[in-house]
Design a protein around this motif. Sequence first.
Motif, mmCIF file in Angstrom:
data_model
loop_
_atom_site.group_PDB
_atom_site.id
_atom_site.type_symbol
_atom_site.label_atom_id
_atom_site.label_comp_id
_atom_site.label_asym_id
_atom_site.label_seq_id
_atom_site.Cartn_x
_atom_site.Cartn_y
_atom_site.Cartn_z
ATOM 1 N N ASP A 14 6.989 -16.578 1.706
ATOM 2 C CA ASP A 14 5.566 -16.293 1.827
ATOM 3 C C ASP A 14 4.969 -17.206 2.893
ATOM 4 O OD1 ASP A 14 5.356 -18.724 0.561
ATOM 5 O OD2 ASP A 14 4.334 -17.965 -1.216
ATOM 6 N N GLN A 50 10.423 -6.059 -5.959
ATOM 7 C CA GLN A 50 9.097 -5.837 -5.417
ATOM 8 C C GLN A 50 9.237 -5.212 -4.038
ATOM 9 O OE1 GLN A 50 7.047 -9.556 -5.513
ATOM 10 N NE2 GLN A 50 6.904 -9.580 -7.733
ATOM 11 N N CYS A 51 8.122 -4.770 -3.508
ATOM 12 C CA CYS A 51 8.115 -4.109 -2.209
ATOM 13 C C CYS A 51 7.113 -4.811 -1.306
ATOM 14 C CB CYS A 51 7.722 -2.649 -2.405
ATOM 15 S SG CYS A 51 7.630 -1.689 -0.909
ATOM 16 N N VAL A 52 7.459 -4.949 -0.037
ATOM 17 C CA VAL A 52 6.510 -5.453 0.945
ATOM 18 C C VAL A 52 6.342 -4.369 1.999
ATOM 19 C CG1 VAL A 52 8.276 -6.676 2.278
ATOM 20 C CG2 VAL A 52 5.915 -7.341 2.506
ATOM 21 N N LEU A 53 5.103 -3.986 2.243
ATOM 22 C CA LEU A 53 4.816 -2.989 3.267
ATOM 23 C C LEU A 53 4.804 -3.662 4.636
ATOM 24 C CD1 LEU A 53 2.016 -0.980 1.457
ATOM 25 C CD2 LEU A 53 4.446 -0.425 1.641
ATOM 26 N N ASP A 55 2.673 -3.641 6.913
ATOM 27 C CA ASP A 55 1.373 -4.234 7.248
ATOM 28 C C ASP A 55 1.265 -5.676 6.752
ATOM 29 O OD1 ASP A 55 0.713 -1.804 8.316
ATOM 30 O OD2 ASP A 55 -0.400 -1.131 6.554
ATOM 31 N N ASN A 56 2.014 -6.030 5.717
ATOM 32 C CA ASN A 56 1.948 -7.369 5.130
ATOM 33 C C ASN A 56 3.012 -8.311 5.679
ATOM 34 O OD1 ASN A 56 -0.229 -6.726 3.467
ATOM 35 N ND2 ASN A 56 1.127 -5.844 1.935
ATOM 36 N N ASN A 68 1.909 -10.827 1.164
ATOM 37 C CA ASN A 68 1.997 -10.544 -0.263
ATOM 38 C C ASN A 68 2.900 -9.344 -0.498
ATOM 39 O OD1 ASN A 68 0.364 -8.533 0.674
ATOM 40 N ND2 ASN A 68 -1.354 -8.949 -0.680
ATOM 41 N N THR A 69 3.227 -9.119 -1.759
ATOM 42 C CA THR A 69 4.084 -7.995 -2.132
ATOM 43 C C THR A 69 3.248 -6.933 -2.836
ATOM 44 O OG1 THR A 69 4.662 -9.053 -4.226
ATOM 45 C CG2 THR A 69 6.145 -9.426 -2.363
ATOM 46 N N ASP A 70 3.788 -5.740 -2.872
ATOM 47 C CA ASP A 70 3.115 -4.597 -3.488
ATOM 48 C C ASP A 70 4.090 -3.885 -4.410
ATOM 49 O OD1 ASP A 70 0.727 -4.832 -1.837
ATOM 50 O OD2 ASP A 70 1.964 -4.060 -0.203
ATOM 51 N N LYS A 71 3.552 -2.951 -5.159
ATOM 52 C CA LYS A 71 4.392 -2.027 -5.911
ATOM 53 C C LYS A 71 4.280 -0.689 -5.211
ATOM 54 C CE LYS A 71 4.181 -4.339 -10.286
ATOM 55 N NZ LYS A 71 3.966 -4.259 -11.698
ATOM 56 N N CYS A 72 5.384 -0.152 -4.783
ATOM 57 C CA CYS A 72 5.342 1.118 -4.058
ATOM 58 C C CYS A 72 6.471 2.013 -4.550
ATOM 59 C CB CYS A 72 5.434 0.890 -2.553
ATOM 60 S SG CYS A 72 6.875 -0.010 -2.033
#
Length: 165
Positions: A14, A50-53, A55-56, A68-72
């Motif tokens: 991070d 987890q998923c990182v797009l 854009d992040n 940061n991470t996302d849920k996708c």
Amino acid sequence: MFRTKDYEYMKVLDTQGREIGYVKDVVMDFHNSVIKGFVISTNSLLSKNQCVLTDNIVSINKVMIIKNTDKCSFMCFKDIKDMEVFNLQGEMMGVLEDMLIEPYNFNIKGLIIASGLLHKLIYGKNIILPINCILGEDLIIHFGDDKRIKFKTIPHGIEKEDYYE
């Protein structure tokens, strides 16, 4: 150009320098020929993947630095890897082995098709354009014109002058 295997097992940090985990898979939008992000396997036992797009993502070099991470819930490359590729005549061209990815905007520029171990060693692998492909449930159909231009990755030998002493 990068390949999907260049991103696999890349360490993910991070912006504060804490280790999040490592890249497990590539998240993609096959129909638009773009990489949407990456699946990250975290170091925590209680946390799921987890998923990182894209854009992040702050930076990608030897490690990936993310905000940061996302849920996708997108399709991953491992879902379609080793899928058979057929042309319009019904002939099998090979199986999907890897993808060529442009590093700056994460566009998928090519699909690397291998047609067998012996054939791969002698003739190399074929590269087809994703815009000339239709993704089905069990196979990929390639409708491009194979007679005009053929892209290949050809194995090469190491010669004596390639070594640095």
